[in-house]
Design a protein around this motif. Structure first.
Motif, PDB file in Angstrom:
ATOM      1  N   GLY A  49     -15.757  38.162  13.505  1.00 33.75           N
ATOM      2  CA  GLY A  49     -16.759  38.884  14.198  1.00 33.75           C
ATOM      3  C   GLY A  49     -18.224  38.821  13.727  1.00 33.75           C
ATOM      4  N   LEU A  50     -19.203  39.455  14.527  1.00 30.19           N
ATOM      5  CA  LEU A  50     -20.414  39.408  14.061  1.00 30.19           C
ATOM      6  C   LEU A  50     -20.689  40.468  12.694  1.00 30.19           C
ATOM      7  CD1 LEU A  50     -22.211  39.802  17.519  1.00 30.19           C
ATOM      8  CD2 LEU A  50     -21.730  37.820  16.079  1.00 30.19           C
ATOM      9  N   PRO A  51     -21.356  39.599  11.607  1.00 28.55           N
ATOM     10  CA  PRO A  51     -21.330  40.506  10.400  1.00 28.55           C
ATOM     11  C   PRO A  51     -22.424  41.656  10.349  1.00 28.55           C
ATOM     12  CG  PRO A  51     -22.273  38.226  10.397  1.00 28.55           C
ATOM     13  CD  PRO A  51     -21.875  38.555  11.604  1.00 28.55           C
ATOM     14  N   SER A  52     -22.090  42.607   9.619  1.00 25.60           N
ATOM     15  CA  SER A  52     -23.054  43.602   9.131  1.00 25.60           C
ATOM     16  C   SER A  52     -23.498  43.161   7.762  1.00 25.60           C
ATOM     17  CB  SER A  52     -22.407  44.763   9.196  1.00 25.60           C
ATOM     18  OG  SER A  52     -21.343  45.023   8.062  1.00 25.60           O
ATOM     19  N   VAL A  53     -24.345  43.787   7.139  1.00 27.07           N
ATOM     20  CA  VAL A  53     -24.437  43.834   5.763  1.00 27.07           C
ATOM     21  C   VAL A  53     -23.557  44.028   4.868  1.00 27.07           C
ATOM     22  CG1 VAL A  53     -27.300  43.892   6.189  1.00 27.07           C
ATOM     23  CG2 VAL A  53     -25.838  46.003   5.634  1.00 27.07           C
ATOM     24  N   VAL A  54     -22.504  45.047   5.180  1.00 26.48           N
ATOM     25  CA  VAL A  54     -21.577  45.402   4.379  1.00 26.48           C
ATOM     26  C   VAL A  54     -20.380  44.125   4.340  1.00 26.48           C
ATOM     27  CG1 VAL A  54     -19.398  46.859   4.493  1.00 26.48           C
ATOM     28  CG2 VAL A  54     -21.621  47.934   5.132  1.00 26.48           C
ATOM     29  N   THR A  55     -20.481  43.381   5.585  1.00 22.97           N
ATOM     30  CA  THR A  55     -19.428  42.313   5.725  1.00 22.97           C
ATOM     31  C   THR A  55     -19.649  41.493   4.475  1.00 22.97           C
ATOM     32  OG1 THR A  55     -19.624  42.455   7.765  1.00 22.97           O
ATOM     33  CG2 THR A  55     -18.763  40.327   6.945  1.00 22.97           C
TER      34      THR A  55
END
Length: 340
Positions: free
Chosen positions: A183-189
């Motif tokens: 999936g499209l990453p967040s900074v948390v990813t």
């Protein structure tokens, strides 16, 4: 197309050990029996042809047709495609609570698929721990997003998807079959995926903060207060902090203090790319916004071209890696925890 850029510094080799990246090499590979997947070999087949002949990739083929990316991945290339299986797509659809690909907006599905595509032929043997760029476009910056690769135990991408069949060769590139949709990453990813940030994750989750840092930094692009810029200390930075404060663990730092320290590393409503940082720039953090009496961070360029942050106490932290681009913000790695 190395995505993470390191500031120049005399002991640069040490930083490569802290947050390594891989340089993707372009090369031509030939088809042989080792590159078969379910009996399919390149023999003039494009990536799309190969996927069409592989039963376990039929959902991927449908997704490519829906978005028009089948034409792109039938062109000369060269491409590297991380190909999710049918089971991977089924799990992805369940996770986002939709029944079929038709329930996903075409532009969103397109960007998710592009998050599985890297330009150039990248064989599994050339991968090492670090970051590369996919063809997906960040909602925060309009630039290509990063992807984190970990080769400690097989090959995983963004901590969520593992290679199950590597180096399946087509006429216009190479396919690595994976067990989960990325999936499209967040900074948390990236914080969760990159072991160099494990102490940061521990700090972010150490207490039930009034404002959950994980929840905040997971807010998607386009929703306030996203996007975010995070100056993320690596593990050695937190180890030095514990020594400086004469404590044995992060849990010996009280909740209010640790929360303030973490807020001092986050800038809200800004995707501050490295090429927009300039010598003497004042950076207003989330903590400084909420507490005007707290001084901002100051960015400077050192004598050797390195990026340096100076905190409210005159302490400095070197920026050791930049531009880890997520969909909702950006991460720059630093070697010292800054203190308000």
């Amino acid at each position: 197309f190395c995505h993470v850029v390191f500031f120049k510094k005399e002991n640069m080799k040490n930083y490569f050990k802290i947050l390594p990246i891989f340089f993707l090499s372009l090369f031509t590979v030939s088809c042989d029996d080792d590159n078969d997947d379910n009996g399919v070999c390149c023999a003039g087949s494009s990536i799309v042809d190969l996927a069409s002949q592989t039963e376990s990739l039929s959902t991927l083929v449908s997704a490519l047709q829906v978005t028009g990316l089948d034409a792109t991945l039938s062109s000369p290339g060269a491409f590297t495609v991380l190909a999710p299986t049918n089971d991977a797509f089924d799990a992805f659809l369940t996770s986002i609570n939709v029944a079929s690909l038709d329930d996903i907006p075409v532009d969103v599905l397109t960007n998710v698929l592009l998050n599985h595509v890297i330009i150039g032929e990248v064989q599994s043997s050339s991968l090492t721990n670090g970051y590369a760029s996919t063809q997906a476009v960040s909602g925060a910056s309009g630039t290509n997003m990063s992807i984190y690769i970990n080769t400690d135990n097989g090959v995983t991408f963004n901590g969520v998807s593992s290679v199950t069949s590597a180096d399946v060769v087509a006429s216009n590139g190479i396919v690595h079959i994976v067990d989960a949709v990325i999936g499209l990453p967040s900074v948390v990813t990236f914080a969760l995926a990159d072991p160099n940030f494990s102490s940061l994750v521990q700090a972010l989750t150490a207490y039930d903060y009034p404002q959950s840092f994980v929840g905040l930094l997971s807010i998607p692009a386009g929703s306030a207060p996203s996007p975010f810029t995070v100056f993320a200390p690596v593990n050695s930075g937190f180890e030095s902090l514990l020594d400086e404060l004469a404590v044995n663990s992060l849990y010996e730092i009280d909740e209010q203090t640790l929360g303030a320290v973490l807020s001092y590393h986050v800038v809200v409503s800004v995707n501050q790319m490295s090429n927009t940082l300039s010598d003497g720039m004042v950076i207003t953090t989330s903590l400084a916004q909420a507490n005007p009496s707290i001084a901002d961070l100051t960015f400077n360029v050192g004598d050797n071209g390195e990026g340096i942050l100076t905190d409210n106490n005159g302490r400095t932290s070197n920026i050791i890696a930049v531009d880890v681009q997520a969909d909702n913000g950006i991460i720059h790695a630093i070697d010292t925890v800054v203190l308000p």
